[in-house]
Design an enzyme around this catalytic site. Structure first.
Site, PDB file in Angstrom:
ATOM      1  CB  SER A   1      55.140 -64.677  65.491  1.00 55.79           C
ATOM      2  OG  SER A   1      54.311 -64.319  66.580  1.00 55.79           O
TER       3      SER A   1
ATOM      4  CE1 TYR B   1      59.149 -66.693  68.569  1.00 56.34           C
ATOM      5  CE2 TYR B   1      57.434 -65.013  68.630  1.00 56.34           C
ATOM      6  CZ  TYR B   1      57.894 -66.245  68.201  1.00 56.34           C
ATOM      7  OH  TYR B   1      57.098 -67.029  67.392  1.00 56.34           O
TER       8      TYR B   1
END
Length: 247
Positions: free
Chosen positions: A127, A140
């Site tokens: 990400s 996350y």
């Protein structure tokens, strides 16, 4: 004709990546926890298999059914948005089980066949939060940062055997189900003490200046899978590219 196995193909990046590689003439093994023929109807070059990346028996069964593959794409992931203070530790562990340990388990399981053939590519989807950590996504971000370091080290470790390890770093894609694939509601993870802090962040999410499309990620996975250079990171989407350039 090459074969690619992709995890997390029920929606978003995985689904689009499966379509992209099919369009390029590859054989595709699309995996998901519960196979859905309605979104990916099996065909001569497409197999849809059940796979839970947090379960060793499921991993072994899927790889056995898939047969030899040329590229593994670790795309399956869980998103979580909220104040870390309010995020239950069992859920933090669940995020790591899928995003981090699931990726590691799939990678470890496929290395022997790649090493025996002295070829193969492992593409780990992380990400853009690894390029610029954002608030309200600590668990996350940590789970994806771990895979960044893991993949960088692995790239050196496996190059001796002709195996390439790559990273694809998607930006923010409003159309994905990022925070909807878990069993914790966002509202429960924003205590009142964080409300004023969180409001402008969620407003920015609602009207982002730059966004990543699923096709951006599929194209980045394609580039990474076919790259013969030492390039490790492949930002996907204009926002991720901008962050990578600014880093």
């Amino acid at each position: 004709m090459k074969t690619i196995l992709i995890t997390g193909c029920s929606s978003g990046y995985g689904l689009e990546t499966a379509h992209h590689f099919l369009a390029q003439g590859w054989h595709v093994v699309a995996t998901m926890r519960v196979p859905r023929a309605d979104i990916l109807p099996p065909s001569e070059r497409l197999r849809v298999l059940s796979l839970d990346v947090t379960n060793a028996e499921s991993i072994a069964a899927a790889l056995d059914a898939a047969g030899p593959i040329d590229v593994l794409v670790n795309n399956a992931g869980i998103g979580v948005v909220g104040a870390f203070e309010a995020t239950p530790m069992p859920h933090v562990r669940k995020v790591f089980e899928t995003n981090t340990f699931g990726t590691m388990a799939m990678t470890q399981a496929v290395i022997p066949q790649f090493r025996a053939r002295r070829s193969g590519v492992i593409v780990n989807v992380t990400s853009s939060v690894t390029l610029a950590p954002m608030p309200l996504a600590a668990a996350y971000t940590a789970s994806k940062q771990a895979i960044e370091g893991f993949t960088g080290s692995l790239a050196h470790e496996l190059a001796h055997f002709g195996i390439r390890a790559k990273l694809v770093e998607p930006g923010y894609a409003p159309t994905t189900r990022f925070a909807h694939n878990s069993d914790v509601r966002i509202e429960d993870l924003i205590p009142k003490a964080y409300a004023d802090f969180a409001a402008p962040i969620f407003a920015a999410f609602a009207q982002p200046a730059l966004v990543t499309k699923e096709t951006d990620v599929a194209e980045a996975v394609w580039k990474a899978s076919n790259d013969l250079t030492g390039q490790l990171r492949f930002p996907a989407g204009p926002d991720a590219v901008a962050l990578a350039q600014a880093a």
